[in-house]
Scaffold this active site. Structure first.
Site, mmCIF file in Angstrom:
data_model
loop_
_atom_site.group_PDB
_atom_site.id
_atom_site.type_symbol
_atom_site.label_atom_id
_atom_site.label_comp_id
_atom_site.label_asym_id
_atom_site.label_seq_id
_atom_site.Cartn_x
_atom_site.Cartn_y
_atom_site.Cartn_z
ATOM 1 C CE LYS A 148 -1.874 3.021 2.012
ATOM 2 N NZ LYS A 148 -1.648 4.440 1.665
ATOM 3 N N GLY A 153 6.771 4.799 8.352
ATOM 4 C CA GLY A 153 6.027 6.046 8.363
ATOM 5 C C GLY A 153 6.160 6.749 9.693
ATOM 6 C CB SER A 154 4.166 9.483 11.079
ATOM 7 O OG SER A 154 2.884 8.888 11.034
ATOM 8 C CD GLU A 162 -0.887 11.270 14.077
ATOM 9 O OE1 GLU A 162 -0.088 11.940 13.395
ATOM 10 O OE2 GLU A 162 -2.107 11.429 14.053
ATOM 11 N N GLY A 184 2.398 4.698 13.288
ATOM 12 C CA GLY A 184 3.082 3.481 13.760
ATOM 13 C C GLY A 184 2.438 2.933 15.029
ATOM 14 C CD GLU A 219 12.966 0.207 9.536
ATOM 15 O OE1 GLU A 219 13.474 1.174 10.126
ATOM 16 O OE2 GLU A 219 13.593 -0.838 9.302
ATOM 17 C CB CYS A 221 13.324 7.975 8.397
ATOM 18 S SG CYS A 221 14.362 6.936 7.373
ATOM 19 C CD GLU A 273 10.519 12.491 11.637
ATOM 20 O OE1 GLU A 273 9.315 12.201 11.761
ATOM 21 O OE2 GLU A 273 11.347 11.742 11.091
#
Ligand code: NAD
Length: 483
Positions: free
Chosen positions: A179, A232-233, A235, A237, A254, A288, A385
């Protein structure tokens, strides 16, 4: 509008076929360099995800599940060669879709080819062990694929992340449902076409673009998925991890970072300078492992500041195809986030700023790269971040303080240490909390062979290198009693 003769940008790839989304819903894809619409992409729904997972399960029970390891490897190598052959088209698509300077996009296409080559070569070298045990037993372990693996990826490095996650999962014999991000998914679709052309059996790979809360959530929650690889982020994650907990499936996260580079007074500044700045502004800081914090020993502060100011004065942001130091940010939304962080730096001195080229389209999402001077380690800009081209200089007194600042954000993805003192290099490599520590370099040019992943808020599990293959397999122990 983008013309793509070799794959359908507005379709979904399931079971080796390009199909319309069952929902018949579409979304617009934007070129961040000029704000213009590139074209329409499918907005996959939970029904599309269901069809993709079903096809993946059938493939595992059928042709793909029967492909021996050496042949899986050959298929991946063929994919690698096709990626190389189409690297010019792929990098152009990535540059337009993500807004990254074309040289960076070319590097990403090369990385995708190299991942497929690396994992193609590794496919028939994933082995268990025989274990010494009691008299009368033979004991061994088998490394088996999980089954259907979900790959939910962000927009910042689609090709690289497909390479390291889908490449390793296919090598280990899993069937993958990918996705891609709703903000950049062209190279994921192109990859599906390449995989099909290279002879990957139907169903072994599905690519379903869609929104995170729709297609992404449906994929993470699907009961037929046996492993989730999420990049991804923080939040999202957290949501993915709690979804994985419901279904009791393993998950690799990650996530983001606040990665430091620590510069001691004995450092080779000439060697360090390109990394200190480059690692902060690459992909417009939307990386990242971006090095957003530069920790500098107090006695070196002024000298390093002068060098950084001079380097920043040469930095220019502009359209991806102009191939400058930076492209635009991915979206208006990301621009707002970065602007709000720049506002939070109102109490800090701006040490240096790059420029936006005058002919950059007004509707592109450009931001000037910015270096903040002396920043307290607990300042919000030294803690959170930003995901934009923003760096903070943080002075430190001694080694202990440097380590404490480096470890003081809760993130732990990557760190760099610049010093000529060999003992200090080894001490810091142990003391720093991060998944990767670089000594007198940063990033090792992407390091496809090098295990990568975070600790703390940066996530858990490892991708890249051979280590990723262990994550994409489950271990079975067989104990035979034969007397
Ligand atoms: P994001 O978390 O918003 O989205 C990532 C993916 O998750 C997208 O495909 C999105 O559609 C999907 N998603 C969103 N909500 C979801 C939900 N509720 N359920 C399931 N899927 C959902 O991240 P982003 O903005 O695309 O990427 C930026 C972030 O990614 C940064 O924090 C960056 O540090 C991180 N990142 C980490 C790595 C790494 O290797 N550690 C690499 C690249 C990016």
């Amino acid at each position: 509008m983008l013309e793509c003769a070799w794959f359908d940008t507005d379709k979904i790839f399931i079971d080796g076929e390009w199909i319309e989304p069952l929902s018949k819903n579409y979304m617009e894809l934007e070129n961040p360099s000029d704000g213009e619409t590139i074209g329409e992409i499918a907005r996959g729904s939970d029904s599309d995800i269901g069809a993709a997972v079903e096809a993946a399960r059938d493939a595992l029970a059928g042709p793909w599940g029967r492909v021996p390891a050496d042949e899986r490897g050959r298929i991946l190598i063929r994919i690698s060669r096709l990626v190389e052959k189409r690297s010019k088209e792929l990098s152009r698509l990535e540059a337009i879709d993500v807004g990254k300077p074309i040289d960076q996009a070319i590097a990403d296409a090369n990385a995708l080819a190299r991942y497929m080559e690396f994992y193609g070569g590794a496919a028939d070298k994933i082995a268990g062990q025989t274990l010494p045990f009691k008299q009368g037993y033979t004991v061994y372990t088998l490394r088996e694929p999980h089954g259907v693996t979900a790959h939910i990826i962000p927009w910042n490095y689609p090709m690289q992340i497909i390479g390291r996650s889908v490449g390793a999962a296919l090598a280990a014999g899993n069937a993958c449902v990918l996705k891609p991000s709703e903000e950049a998914c062209l190279t994921a679709l192109a990859f599906a076409d390449i995989a099909r052309t290279a002879g990957l059996p139907n169903g072994a790979l599905a690519v379903v673009p869609g929104l995170g809360e729709e297609a992404g959530a449906a994929l993470a929650f699907h009961g037929g998925v046996s492993h989730i690889s999420f990049t991804g982020s923080l939040e999202v994650g957290r949501k993915i991890q709690s979804t994985a907990a419901q279904n009791v499936v393993p998950v690799t996260l990650e996530l983001g970072g606040k990665s430091p580079q620590i510069v001691f007074s004995d450092a080779d500044l000439k060697a360090a300078l390109p990394f200190l700045v480059g690692a902060g502004i690459q992909n417009a800081g939307q990386t990242c492992s971006a090095s957003s914090r530069i920790l500098v020993e107090e006695s070196l502060y002024e000298e390093l500041l002068d060098l950084l100011v001079s380097r920043y004065s040469q930095l220019a942001a502009g359209p991806a195809l102009k191939n400058l130091d930076l492209g635009p940010l991915i979206s208006r939304r990301q621009r707002k986030i970065v602007d709000s962080y720049l506002d939070k730096g109102d109490d800090l001195e701006i040490a240096a700023r790059g420029t936006i080229v005058p002919d950059a389209p007004k509707r592109g999402h450009y931001v000037e790269p910015t270096l903040f001077a002396k920043t307290a380690p607990d300042h919000v800009l030294a803690q959170e971040e930003v995901f934009g081209p923003v760096q903070n200089l943080i002075p430190f007194r001694d080694e202990d303080e440097a380590v404490s600042i480096a470890n003081g954000t809760g993130y732990g993805l990557v760190a760099g240490v610049w010093t000529r003192d060999g003992a200090r290099q080894l001490r810091l490599a142990r003391k720093i909390d991060a998944g990767q520590v670089y000594i007198n370099n940063y990033g090792a040019g992407g390091g496809i062979e090098l295990p990568f992943g975070g600790i703390g808020k940066s996530g858990h599990g490892r991708e890249k290198g051979f280590e990723a293959l262990y994550g994409f397999t489950r271990l079975k122990t067989v104990a035979a009693h034969h007397g």
